[in-house]
Each structure stands twice: as structure tokens, then as C-alpha cells.
Design a protein around this motif. Structure first.
Motif, PDB file in Angstrom:
ATOM      1  N   SER A 118      -5.985  -6.968  -3.807  1.00 53.88           N
ATOM      2  CA  SER A 118      -7.431  -6.770  -3.751  1.00 53.88           C
ATOM      3  C   SER A 118      -8.130  -7.933  -3.063  1.00 53.88           C
ATOM      4  O   SER A 118      -9.042  -7.736  -2.260  1.00 53.88           O
ATOM      5  CB  SER A 118      -7.990  -6.594  -5.166  1.00 53.88           C
ATOM      6  OG  SER A 118      -9.388  -6.457  -5.137  1.00 53.88           O
ATOM      7  N   ASN A 161     -10.713  -3.330 -16.273  1.00 53.41           N
ATOM      8  CA  ASN A 161      -9.362  -2.815 -16.501  1.00 53.41           C
ATOM      9  C   ASN A 161      -8.258  -3.424 -15.628  1.00 53.41           C
ATOM     10  O   ASN A 161      -7.147  -3.610 -16.115  1.00 53.41           O
ATOM     11  CB  ASN A 161      -9.342  -1.275 -16.471  1.00 53.41           C
ATOM     12  CG  ASN A 161      -9.641  -0.669 -15.124  1.00 53.41           C
ATOM     13  OD1 ASN A 161      -8.898  -0.830 -14.174  1.00 53.41           O
ATOM     14  ND2 ASN A 161     -10.736   0.076 -15.039  1.00 53.41           N
ATOM     15  N   PRO A 162      -8.494  -3.807 -14.367  1.00 56.70           N
ATOM     16  CA  PRO A 162      -7.385  -4.420 -13.619  1.00 56.70           C
ATOM     17  C   PRO A 162      -7.004  -5.809 -14.124  1.00 56.70           C
ATOM     18  O   PRO A 162      -5.913  -6.297 -13.824  1.00 56.70           O
ATOM     19  CB  PRO A 162      -7.920  -4.513 -12.184  1.00 56.70           C
ATOM     20  CG  PRO A 162      -9.095  -3.633 -12.130  1.00 56.70           C
ATOM     21  CD  PRO A 162      -9.667  -3.634 -13.506  1.00 56.70           C
ATOM     22  N   TYR A 184     -10.566 -13.066  -8.213  1.00 51.83           N
ATOM     23  CA  TYR A 184      -9.176 -13.235  -8.578  1.00 51.83           C
ATOM     24  C   TYR A 184      -8.528 -14.512  -8.092  1.00 51.83           C
ATOM     25  O   TYR A 184      -7.519 -14.930  -8.615  1.00 51.83           O
ATOM     26  CB  TYR A 184      -8.353 -12.044  -8.086  1.00 51.83           C
ATOM     27  CG  TYR A 184      -8.568 -10.822  -8.922  1.00 51.83           C
ATOM     28  CD1 TYR A 184      -8.227 -10.830 -10.262  1.00 51.83           C
ATOM     29  CD2 TYR A 184      -9.133  -9.673  -8.390  1.00 51.83           C
ATOM     30  CE1 TYR A 184      -8.424  -9.720 -11.061  1.00 51.83           C
ATOM     31  CE2 TYR A 184      -9.338  -8.562  -9.186  1.00 51.83           C
ATOM     32  CZ  TYR A 184      -8.976  -8.591 -10.517  1.00 51.83           C
ATOM     33  OH  TYR A 184      -9.176  -7.495 -11.290  1.00 51.83           O
ATOM     34  N   GLY A 191      -6.281   4.862 -10.855  1.00 50.24           N
ATOM     35  CA  GLY A 191      -6.279   3.488 -11.345  1.00 50.24           C
ATOM     36  C   GLY A 191      -5.939   2.503 -10.238  1.00 50.24           C
ATOM     37  O   GLY A 191      -5.067   2.763  -9.418  1.00 50.24           O
ATOM     38  N   ARG A 192      -6.630   1.382 -10.236  1.00 50.93           N
ATOM     39  CA  ARG A 192      -6.376   0.391  -9.196  1.00 50.93           C
ATOM     40  C   ARG A 192      -5.007  -0.271  -9.345  1.00 50.93           C
ATOM     41  O   ARG A 192      -4.410  -0.693  -8.356  1.00 50.93           O
ATOM     42  CB  ARG A 192      -7.489  -0.672  -9.223  1.00 50.93           C
ATOM     43  CG  ARG A 192      -8.801  -0.189  -8.665  1.00 50.93           C
ATOM     44  CD  ARG A 192      -9.933  -1.142  -9.006  1.00 50.93           C
ATOM     45  NE  ARG A 192     -10.463  -0.896 -10.341  1.00 50.93           N
ATOM     46  CZ  ARG A 192     -11.397  -1.635 -10.924  1.00 50.93           C
ATOM     47  NH1 ARG A 192     -11.881  -2.692 -10.298  1.00 50.93           N
ATOM     48  NH2 ARG A 192     -11.844  -1.338 -12.132  1.00 50.93           N
ATOM     49  N   THR A 193      -4.521  -0.366 -10.563  1.00 48.47           N
ATOM     50  CA  THR A 193      -3.217  -0.990 -10.789  1.00 48.47           C
ATOM     51  C   THR A 193      -2.095   0.040 -10.920  1.00 48.47           C
ATOM     52  O   THR A 193      -0.980  -0.310 -11.290  1.00 48.47           O
ATOM     53  CB  THR A 193      -3.260  -1.848 -12.063  1.00 48.47           C
ATOM     54  OG1 THR A 193      -3.645  -1.022 -13.168  1.00 48.47           O
ATOM     55  CG2 THR A 193      -4.248  -2.989 -11.920  1.00 48.47           C
ATOM     56  N   SER A 220      -3.716  -6.398 -16.985  1.00 49.85           N
ATOM     57  CA  SER A 220      -2.319  -6.722 -16.671  1.00 49.85           C
ATOM     58  C   SER A 220      -2.127  -8.210 -16.428  1.00 49.85           C
ATOM     59  O   SER A 220      -1.089  -8.785 -16.786  1.00 49.85           O
ATOM     60  CB  SER A 220      -1.847  -5.917 -15.451  1.00 49.85           C
ATOM     61  OG  SER A 220      -2.639  -6.188 -14.315  1.00 49.85           O
ATOM     62  N   GLU A 224     -14.060  -8.471  -6.356  1.00 50.87           N
ATOM     63  CA  GLU A 224     -13.495  -7.183  -6.741  1.00 50.87           C
ATOM     64  C   GLU A 224     -14.492  -6.039  -6.543  1.00 50.87           C
ATOM     65  O   GLU A 224     -14.099  -4.915  -6.257  1.00 50.87           O
ATOM     66  CB  GLU A 224     -13.025  -7.227  -8.194  1.00 50.87           C
ATOM     67  CG  GLU A 224     -12.482  -5.916  -8.750  1.00 50.87           C
ATOM     68  CD  GLU A 224     -11.287  -5.375  -7.986  1.00 50.87           C
ATOM     69  OE1 GLU A 224     -11.037  -4.166  -8.083  1.00 50.87           O
ATOM     70  OE2 GLU A 224     -10.611  -6.150  -7.281  1.00 50.87           O
ATOM     71  N   TYR A 261      -1.806  -6.134  -8.103  1.00 46.64           N
ATOM     72  CA  TYR A 261      -3.089  -5.663  -7.580  1.00 46.64           C
ATOM     73  C   TYR A 261      -4.093  -6.780  -7.292  1.00 46.64           C
ATOM     74  O   TYR A 261      -4.754  -6.747  -6.237  1.00 46.64           O
ATOM     75  CB  TYR A 261      -3.730  -4.622  -8.506  1.00 46.64           C
ATOM     76  CG  TYR A 261      -5.119  -4.241  -8.040  1.00 46.64           C
ATOM     77  CD1 TYR A 261      -5.284  -3.372  -6.962  1.00 46.64           C
ATOM     78  CD2 TYR A 261      -6.258  -4.802  -8.622  1.00 46.64           C
ATOM     79  CE1 TYR A 261      -6.549  -3.065  -6.488  1.00 46.64           C
ATOM     80  CE2 TYR A 261      -7.522  -4.492  -8.159  1.00 46.64           C
ATOM     81  CZ  TYR A 261      -7.667  -3.629  -7.088  1.00 46.64           C
ATOM     82  OH  TYR A 261      -8.919  -3.345  -6.621  1.00 46.64           O
ATOM     83  N   THR A 279       0.352  -6.234 -11.947  1.00 43.72           N
ATOM     84  CA  THR A 279      -0.178  -7.570 -11.687  1.00 43.72           C
ATOM     85  C   THR A 279      -0.186  -7.929 -10.210  1.00 43.72           C
ATOM     86  O   THR A 279      -0.718  -8.977  -9.832  1.00 43.72           O
ATOM     87  CB  THR A 279       0.641  -8.635 -12.443  1.00 43.72           C
ATOM     88  OG1 THR A 279       2.026  -8.499 -12.090  1.00 43.72           O
ATOM     89  CG2 THR A 279       0.484  -8.461 -13.950  1.00 43.72           C
ATOM     90  N   ALA A 336      -4.577   2.311 -17.038  1.00 49.28           N
ATOM     91  CA  ALA A 336      -5.012   1.079 -16.381  1.00 49.28           C
ATOM     92  C   ALA A 336      -4.748  -0.154 -17.233  1.00 49.28           C
ATOM     93  O   ALA A 336      -4.688  -1.267 -16.711  1.00 49.28           O
ATOM     94  CB  ALA A 336      -6.502   1.165 -16.044  1.00 49.28           C
TER      95      ALA A 336
END
Length: 414
Positions: A382, A101-102, A5, A368-370, A105, A198, A378, A376, A133
Motif C-alpha cells: 500500500s 482492519n489492515p 505505514y 479485503g485489502r489484506t 495483521s 492509506e 499489504y 502483513t 480482514a
């Protein structure tokens, strides 16, 4: 070691004009949208699948069904995210793209994804925690191709030789005790991925959440307890030091040697588990004081990036529907060893393969991580989380100190 990221978010922030530029470009007429003439471009984060793989054939067949040729490119998640942003700037985005999926966003924030409903894609029957997600402000930006999550695979022979009954593993204490018995019997305890990407955060989250950790307060006691658990395992020799470099793939390769009692991994390894050459079982990741730890929802969304030439959307939508419609989703998720995002297809999967039953229930309860409004935020959280894990496990900082630094860094950028 590449970070997922850091460059990705930096690119978003550095291209403030991207949102408006991409939005304007979608009003252009039909045409090639920068893709090769007569071909539709398809990007996915599966570089492990070459042209001879079942997955590549499935994508190609969906192109044929739509009346076109699909030019597929597989690349790792890091490269895919960065190249997606660059391609959007250059007006050369792929026609169809699968993204973790993260990342959805973040791409939406950059203005480069179409809403599913604008393309006529139906998401009404997808499980809420799975579609969530990739949903922002009530709109889904793509369709989940399937879902996966994490559990603990175990080697039955190794546990039997060490006198460990997997049914007795109920919490962290009983799991650590089992690892100690395995080590005393001359085998290795547990392998996982703690790499600085991630994947490392994804694998750490069940332990973090299983201790009551909160991603908005990473340095609370729960987070510190989880990171201390991993650090203690390395100090006692119950987990190898190479977890710091392990991806989920290399971690699986370690487990597949037959020397380890446990391997933290996901549904996507089921086909490999069947080929491992030793009997295996699966248990849920335990919470600190018992019960099953919450696990993160994994999997990718099929998205249609914004194009200058909107005339391509109709065929792109046909390709997407070929992969994710109820009539074909079973074949897609069987190919990828994913759990389907539709209850009806999940039922078919379990009927065909009873070993998927615990995975279906795990995905249904996954987090879900988000979620919880992180959206956004996340990716930045992370990055600090995996940095803290790396720092503590390498001996650079104590678990408390590493998470204090992570929390301060997150707060300063919020």
C-alpha cells in the motif's frame, strides 16, 4: 503529510523482541494493566468525535454497563498504530482498541492482540469477507464493529444543469464524458483523496481493481490504466490538483460546497450528505469496461490488547460485547454510519433507512485489502501504491514509471 505505514512497519521490525515479551506478559495476574485506577482505557481512530458526540456517549455507556468508567482517547490512525506498539513495549497498552482492519495483521505480527475466541467473543455469524480482514491462520483477532466501503456520490442539480443522466454512466468512458460536460457547464467534475497515506490507496483501489489490477503486480496494464485515468482527469481539469493533499474528509468538504458533480466517498458520509443542502444520489464506482468495480472493505476491528494483568480481560470483553453484540450493534453502527457485519442487523438497518440498501450489497461484495494471502505484506504494498499515485499525479513520473518503481521496491523487500 504523514504516512500511515512507514513508521508503523519500521517500529514492528525494530522491536523483534516485542512478540515474545508481550506473550509472556499475558501470564501475569489481575490488576490495572497500566490503566488509570478505576478506569478502562479505550483508544479509537475517531478524533473528530469529542466527548459530547453520540459515539463518545455510546462508549461511556458501555463502560457504565460493565460497571466501570471508560477513559476514551481518539487519535488518527497513524498515531494510534504507532502508540499501540510503543504502549505494548512499555506494558501500558489500552484495555480496548479500535484499529483499521489492515492494521490488525501487523499488530498480530507484533504479538500484541488477543484472539477473539480466547476472550469468549463470538464471530461465527459475521460475514466471511468482513471478519476475514482480521483473521490470521484461522483465528480472528478482534471483532469488526461494522463495515463501510466506497461509491460515488453525485449532485443532482449539477448533473441536471450539465445534461448528464447518472443512469448512463456505465464505465470509465461514460464517466469521463460526464465530467467533461460538467466542466463545460461551468462546474467541477470529481473530487477524491489521493493523499500519501492509506486513505489514498483505499480510494485508488476501486479504479485499480476495476481495471483488473493485481496488488502483487502493480505495474501490469490494469494498474497503469487506472493511474493514467486519474492523471488524465487532473490534466484536463476534471479533478482538482488538491486531491494530492485531500483526505477523505477534506475531499467530502469540497463536494459539500455544491460545486462538484461527483465525490468518491463512503457510507460514513451519509449523515453529512443529508445536511449538504442539495439533492444527491449514489452510484457504484464503474469498472474500466463496465460493471461495478470491486471496492475495498473498510471499517475497524474492536480488539483487546495483551495486558500484563489478565484480570482486566473480563471487563474489557463486556465493553466489546456492549458495542458489537447483535442486541446493541444496530445502535453502534447507526451512530457511526456503518453497515453492520451481521446479515440480521443489516436487514434492520435497511428497514429503518432504505437508502442503505445499495451500501449493504456493496459491502457484501467488497474485497479485503489484506485478502488473497497478502496479510502483513499489504502495508508495504500500500505504501508503494500511494507513493506511485503521488509521483504520477504530481508529474514526477509517468504512470508506468511510477508503478514500475513501486513494484521493484515491493519485490526488493519481499
Amino acid at each position: 503529510m504523514r504516512h500511515l505505514y512507514r513508521p508503523f512497519v519500521a517500529a514492528v521490525l525494530a522491536t523483534g523482541a516485542l512478540t515474545s515479551a508481550a506473550a509472556c506478559s499475558s501470564s501475569d495476574g489481575g490488576g490495572s494493566g497500566g490503566s488509570a485506577s478505576g478506569a478502562y482505557t479505550f483508544w479509537d481512530p475517531y478524533p473528530q468525535f469529542d466527548a459530547s458526540s453520540d459515539w463518545a456517549k455510546r462508549v461511556a455507556n458501555c463502560g457504565t454497563a460493565a460497571g466501570v468508567t471508560v477513559k476514551r482517547t481518539g487519535m488518527d490512525t497513524t498515531d494510534l498504530g504507532n502508540k499501540a506498539l510503543l504502549a505494548a513495549q512499555q506494558g501500558n497498552a489500552p484495555d480496548v482498541m479500535l484499529v483499521d482492519n489492515p492494521v490488525v495483521s501487523t499488530l498480530v505480527q507484533a504479538g500484541i492482540l488477543n484472539k477473539a475466541r480466547d476472550l469468549g467473543l463470538d464471530t461465527s455469524t459475521i460475514q466471511p469477507n468482513i471478519i476475514g480482514a482480521g483473521t490470521l491462520d484461522g483465528a480472528a483477532y478482534g471483532v469488526p464493529i461494522g463495515a463501510n466501503t466506497l461509491a460515488l456520490y453525485y449532485n443532482k442539480k449539477v448533473l441536471k444543469a450539465a445534461g448528464v443522466d447518472p443512469a448512463g454512466i456505465k464505465d470509465w468512458a461514460t464517466l469521463t464524458s460526464a465530467l467533461q460536460k460538467v466542466k463545460a457547464a461551468g462546474k467541477m467534475g470529481i473530487t477524491f483523496s489521493a493523499i500519501g497515506t492509506e486513505e489514498g490507496s483505499f480510494q485508488f483501489l476501486p479504479w485499480f481493481w476495476g481495471a483488473g489490477g493485481d496488488l502483487t503486480r502493480m505495474n501490469d496494464p490494469g494498474g497503469v490504466a487506472a493511474l493514467s485515468l486519474w492523471k488524465d482527469w487532473l490534466a484536463q481539469g476534471l479533478a482538482p490538483k488538491d486531491v494530492l493533499q485531500n483526505t477523505q474528509t477534506t475531499s467530502w468538504q469540497e463536494f459539500a460546497t455544491g460545486k462538484y458533480a461527483f465525490g468518491e466517498n463512503g457510507t460514513w458520509q451519509l449523515a453529512n450528505a443529508a445536511k449538504a443542502g442539495f439533492p444527491y444520489g449514489i452510484i457504484n464506482i464503474p469498472g474500466q469496461h463496465g460493471g461495478s468495480a470491486p471496492v475495498p472493505t473498510g471499517g475497524e476491528f474492536v480488539t483487546v490488547p495483551v495486558q500484563r494483568k489478565t484480570g482486566r480481560y473480563a471487563v474489557s470483553t463486556k465493553i466489546v460485547n456492549c458495542l458489537i453484540s447483535p442486541t446493541s450493534l444496530l445502535a453502534t453502527d447507526t451512530t457511526l454510519s456503518y453497515i453492520a457485519p451481521l446479515a440480521a442487523v443489516q436487514k434492520e438497518q435497511v428497514q429503518r433507512d432504505a437508502t442503505l440498501k445499495p451500501w449493504v450489497s456493496a459491502v457484501a461484495a467488497a474485497r479485503g485489502r489484506t485478502s488473497n494471502g497478502l496479510g502483513t505484506k499489504y502495508p508495504a504494498i500500500s505504501e508503494q501504491l500511494w507513493t506511485a499515485v503521488q509521483s504520477a499525479l504530481s508529474g514526477g513520473k509517468s504512470p508506468q514509471g511510477a508503478l514500475d518503481t513501486a513494484q521493484q521496491a515491493t519485490a526488493s523487500h519481499s
